[in-house]
Design a protein around this motif. Structure first.
Motif, PDB file in Angstrom:
ATOM      1  N   MET A  38       0.846  -1.193   0.000  1.00  0.00           N
ATOM      2  CA  MET A  38       0.000   0.000   0.000  1.00  0.00           C
ATOM      3  C   MET A  38       0.888   1.251   0.000  1.00  0.00           C
ATOM      4  O   MET A  38       1.553   1.539   0.989  1.00  0.00           O
ATOM      5  CB  MET A  38      -0.910  -0.013   1.221  1.00  0.00           C
ATOM      6  N   PRO A  39       0.872   2.025  -1.107  1.00  0.00           N
ATOM      7  CA  PRO A  39       1.771   3.183  -1.216  1.00  0.00           C
ATOM      8  C   PRO A  39       1.489   4.243  -0.148  1.00  0.00           C
ATOM      9  O   PRO A  39       2.421   4.914   0.317  1.00  0.00           O
ATOM     10  CB  PRO A  39       1.512   3.732  -2.617  1.00  0.00           C
ATOM     11  N   ILE A  80       0.849   3.834   2.838  1.00  0.00           N
ATOM     12  CA  ILE A  80       1.519   3.458   4.080  1.00  0.00           C
ATOM     13  C   ILE A  80       3.033   3.650   3.947  1.00  0.00           C
ATOM     14  O   ILE A  80       3.690   4.107   4.885  1.00  0.00           O
ATOM     15  CB  ILE A  80       1.128   2.019   4.487  1.00  0.00           C
ATOM     16  N   THR A  81       3.565   3.352   2.765  1.00  0.00           N
ATOM     17  CA  THR A  81       5.002   3.566   2.544  1.00  0.00           C
ATOM     18  C   THR A  81       5.369   5.013   2.863  1.00  0.00           C
ATOM     19  O   THR A  81       6.379   5.290   3.514  1.00  0.00           O
ATOM     20  CB  THR A  81       5.363   3.260   1.073  1.00  0.00           C
TER      21      THR A  81
END
Lengths: 265, 440
Positions: free
Chosen positions: B260-261, B263-264
Motif C-alpha cells: 500500500m503506497p 503506508i510507505t
C-alpha cells in the motif's frame, strides 16, 4: 560452526557470494534451527562464501502483512531493505518459503531489488552442477519419502520440481500424496494462522494434511518450509505415529545423504 | 399481411428485450465502476494470451476432465448455434424463411456447406443436450458436493437450474423447428439429426407442421431474448465477462500481494528524523486503510464478483472449508456481488447518488469476521478458478480494514504484531539472540 556475518565480511573488505536469510523460525524455533544448521553444513562443506545478517536481520513482515497489518510489514521491510542496501546485497538464499516469497515479490516495489532463491532451487542447482556427492545410501535404502508442497513455494511461485529433484538424489523412493503440486493441501500455517488458534470447524488443517501424508505410506515426510515442518510434526504426533513417520526438511535429508548429518529414522 | 404483422411483432419484441437488456447490463457496468481505479493496462500480448488460452481455450477447465468435456460441449454448441441464430434474426427482420438457404440453394457447393453447417449445429446440439442432462444430474441426483453447499441455497440453485432447463428448452425449439421444416419439404434440406426425427411427425398435416415450425422459431427467438435480458441478473453472466476478466487477470506470481503506497509514505516519514511532513489538505478525503465495503475494493475485484459463475471449485479446494470452517471463497465472491447490487439499487432509487445505508460488506449478513480469519492465504482458490478470479485479494483487503481501522484482531495476533515491532520477530525473543542457532 563457521558462520560469518555481513558486518564481518564488510570489515575485512570481502564480499560474500550470497546472503543466507535465516528467518525468524530458522533463528529461534528449535526444530527449524536444526534445518538452518544442516543447510549451513552443506554450504560450508562446498566452501560457499555465504554471510548472514545475524542480529541485523528482522522478520520480513510476512505474517503481519497476511494478517492485514501493512504498517508493521512495511516498517520491518523498509528497515531490512536499508540494512541490505547498505551492504550492497545482490543475492539471497533462504530456507523459508514465506521469506522467499515476500523478499522476491513484495520487496522490489519498496526499493529492495535482489536475486532471491529458495534453498530448494539453490540445492537443485548445486546438484545439477555436480557439486553434491551422495555418500550415505544406507540410511535411505528401501525407504519411501513423500514431499509436502509448501503453498508459498508451489502455487505462490510455481516451484514444484526443485525440491523433488533434491529428494530424487537420495536412494529412496519418492511417493506422492493424494493432493500434490498445484492441488497440494495447505499445512494450515500460512496467512498468520501459525500464530493463532483455528476458527471452529470439524478438523484442524494440519491433521487433514497429515492424514494424506500417512496414507502415502512413506516413512519420511519431506518439507521445504519451517512452518509446514512444525504443522506436520504436530500432526504426526497427534496421530501417535512419531515412531514410524518422521518429518524432515529437504536440507536435512540432503545433508544426511552427504554424510554431514545423522538422522534417526 | 401476416408477414408484416410478424415483422412488426419481431421488431417490437427485439426492441423491448433490447431496452431491458441494456438496462441490466448498464446496471452491472455502473456497479463495477463503484470500485477504486486500478491501472491494468499494458502487457497486452500476455493478457491477450490469457484471454485466448484461458477464456476461449478453457485451459484451466481441463484440470478436471469430466466437467471440462461436458462444459466444452455446451460452450462449443452455444458458439456454433450463433450461425443459425443469425439466419433466424435476418428472417425475422425481413419476413423471409431460411434466407441463407434460398440464396444458395441453386449453387451446389454453397448449398452443401449450408446443409453441412446446420447438420453440424444439430449434432453439436445433441451433445449440448447430453451435457445439460449430465449437469442437471450432477447437481440433483449425484449431488456433487461443491454444487450443494449452504451458500447456494435459495436463488443461486434456482438460477443454476433455470439456466440448464432453458438450454433444454432452446434445443427443443430448434429441433421442432428444423424437423417440422424438413417434414414440410419432404426432407429436401437433408439435415442430419432432424431427418432422423422426421418420422415423429408422420401423422401431422401441413397446418400442424406449420404451427410446430413457427412455434419452434418463435420459441427459440423468445428464449434467446429472455436469456439476454436475464443474463445480467444471473451467475451465467460469465459467458460474457470471462473474456474481460481473463484479459485483466493478475500477471504477477500468485504469492504477490500489493504494497500500500499510502503506508510507505507514512513509514518513510517516521523513519527519517529530518523529514518535514507535507502540509495537511483539509479538504482531502480521510485515508481509509483496507476495504470495508465494495467502494473500497478495486473495479477488478468487482468484475471478479460479477464474473463468478458459482461453480465452487475454489471452495472445494479451500483447506479451511474442507475442515469445516465457515470460510468459502465462493461465498466471498457471491456476497461481494450481492452487496454491490444492493448498493446499485440504493443508488438508482436515489437519483443516481448512493445514500449511506449504515451497512458494509463486513458482517451485515455478508462476509463475517470469522470467515475472514480462517483464510491461510494458500492460493488454492485462486489456482482453481477457471477464469482467474481472486477471492484472496478481497479477503486480504477486508483483513486490512479489520486490523488497521477497527483494531479487530485476535489477541494472539496483537501479541504477534507487538513482538514484530519490538523484537523484529513474531515471537518474544531478543533480536540479540538471532545468531544463537549456530551454537546448537
Amino acid at each position: 560452526m563457521q558462520v560469518k556475518t555481513y558486518a564481518e565480511y564488510a570489515s575485512s573488505g570481502e564480499t560474500p557470494e550470497v546472503l543466507f536469510w535465516v528467518g525468524c523460525a530458522g533463528s529461534f524455533d528449535q526444530r527449524a534451527q536444526k534445518v538452518t544448521r544442516s543447510f549451513v553444513k552443506i554450504l560450508n562443506h562446498l566452501n560457499i562464501k555465504f554471510a548472514v545478517l545475524g542480529t541485523e536481520e528482522s522478520c520480513t513482515g510476512d505474517p503481519a502483512k497476511r494478517a492485514g497489518n501493512e504498517f508493521v510489514f512495511q516498517m520491518l521491510a523498509l528497515q531490512n531493505i536499508e540494512v541490505m542496501n547498505t551492504y550492497g546485497v545482490k543475492r539471497i538464499v533462504t530456507t523459508c518459503p514465506h521469506c522467499f516469497n515476500i523478499l522476491k515479490n513484495e520487496y522490489p516495489s519498496l526499493g529492495g531489488n535482489y536475486e532471491v532463491i529458495h534453498h530448494s532451487t539453490f540445492l537443485q542447482k548445486l546438484i545439477d552442477e555436480g557439486r553434491i556427492k551422495i555418500t550415505d545410501t544406507a540410511t535411505f535404502k528401501g525407504k519411501k519419502i513423500t514431499y509436502h508442497d509448501s503453498c508459498y513455494l508451489g502455487r505462490a511461485n510455481e516451484i514444484y520440481e526443485a525440491p523433488r529433484k533434491v529428494l530424487e538424489e537420495l536412494d529412496a523412493e519418492l511417493v506422492e500424496m493424494k493432493s500434490c503440486r498445484t492441488k497440494g493441501l495447505c499445512c494450515g500455517a500460512g496467512g498468520a494462522q501459525m500464530f493463532k488458534e483455528d476458527e471452529k470447524g470439524t478438523k484442524r488443517i494440519n491433521i487433514a494434511r497429515t492424514e494424506e501424508a500417512l496414507e502415502s505410506n512413506a516413512q519420511i515426510v519431506a518439507a521445504a518450509c519451517p512452518f509446514c515442518n512444525t504443522m506436520l510434526t504436530d500432526g504426526v504426533k497427534s496421530k501417535d505415529k512419531q515412531q514410524d513417520v518422521k518429518v524432515f526438511d529437504i536440507a536435512e535429508l540432503l545433508a544426511a545423504g552427504q554424510g554431514l548429518e545423522t538422522i534417526n529414522l | 399481411m401476416f408477414t408484416i404483422i410478424q415483422i412488426v411483432l419481431f421488431i417490437v419484441l427485439c426492441s423491448v428485450a433490447g431496452y431491458f437488456a441494456f438496462k441490466g447490463y448498464y446496471f452491472v457496468y455502473k456497479n463495477i465502476m463503484h470500485g477504486k481505479s486500478e491501472d491494468l493496462s499494458g502487457n497486452s500480448s500476455e493478457r491477450l494470451k490469457n484471454l485466448l488460452l484461458i477464456a476461449f481455450g478453457q485451459k484451466k477447465m481441463f484440470k478436471n476432465i469430466t466437467p471440462a468435456v461436458l462444459h466444452f460441449f455446451i460452450y462449443a454448441g452455444f458458439v456454433i448455434t450463433q450461425i443459425e441464430l443469425l439466419e433466424i434474426f435476418i428472417d425475422g427482420l425481413t419476413g423471409s424463411h431460411r434466407i441463407i438457404f434460398h440464396a444458395v440453394e441453386n449453387i451446389s457447393a454453397l448449398r452443401s456447406i449450408y446443409v453441412f453447417t446446420i447438420s453440424f449445429i444439430e449434432v453439436a446440439s445433441v451433445f449440448v443436450f447430453i451435457a445439460t442432462v449430465a449437469f442437471l444430474s450432477r447437481r440433483w441426483i449425484l449431488r456433487v458436493p461443491r454444487l450443494n453447499k449452504p451458500e447456494l441455497k435459495g436463488f443461486p440453485v434456482i438460477d443454476a437450474t433455470l439456466i440448464l432447463l432453458s438450454e433444454i428448452y432452446l434445443l427443443a425449439c430448434i429441433f421442432s423447428m428444423n424437423t417440422a421444416d424438413m417434414a414440410l419439404h419432404n426432407g429436401e434440406y437433408g439435415f442430419l439429426v432432424s431427418g432422423f426425427f422426421m418420422p415423429l411427425f408422420a401423422g401431422c398435416g401441413e397446418t400442424c407442421l406449420h404451427i410446430v415450425e413457427r412455434s419452434g422459431w418463435w420459441g427459440h427467438m423468445l428464449g434467446v431474448l429472455a436469456l439476454l435480458v436475464y443474463l445480467p441478473y444471473s451467475k451465467h453472466l460469465h459467458i460474457l465477462l470471462a473474456f474481460p476478466n481473463t484479459y485483466f487477470g493478475r500477471l504477477q506470481p500468485k504469492g504477490y500481494i500489493n504494497n500500500m503506497p499510502e503506508i510507505t509514505k507514512e513509514i518513510k516519514l517516521m523513519m527519517d528524523p529530518s523529514a518535514v511532513p507535507p502540509p495537511v489538505d483539509a479538504n482531502a478525503a480521510p485515508v481509509k486503510f483496507g476495504a470495508k465495503d465494495v467502494f473500497d475494493l478495486t473495479w477488478k475485484n468487482l468484475l471478479d464478483a460479477y464474473t463468478c459463475t458459482e461453480c465452487g471449485r475454489c471452495t472445494a479446494a479451500c483447506p479451511a472449508n474442507q475442515t469445516g470452517k465457515l470460510l468459502s471463497p465462493r461465498k466471498i465472491m457471491m456476497n461481494t456481488r450481492d452487496r454491490l447490487e444492493e448498493v446499485g439499487r440504493n443508488r438508482d432509487a436515489n437519483d443516481g447518488v448512493w445514500k449511506d445505508d449504515a451497512k458494509s460488506l463486513i458482517e451485515n449478513n455478508y462476509i463475517s469476521v470469522e470467515e475472514l480469519r480462517a483464510c491461510t492465504t494458500c492460493n488454492a482458490c485462486v489456482e482453481e478458478c477457471p477464469i482467474m478470479i481472486s477471492p484472496l485479494e478481497i479477503i486480504v483487503q477486508l483483513r486490512r480494514n479489520l486490523v488497521m481501522e477497527e483494531s479487530n484482531a485476535p489477541a494472539e495476533w496483537n501479541g504477534m504484531f507487538t513482538a514484530m515491532e519490538n523484537n523484529g520477530a513474531p515471537w518474544q525473543f531478543s533480536q540479540q539472540d538471532r545468531l544463537n542457532w549456530k551454537n546448537g
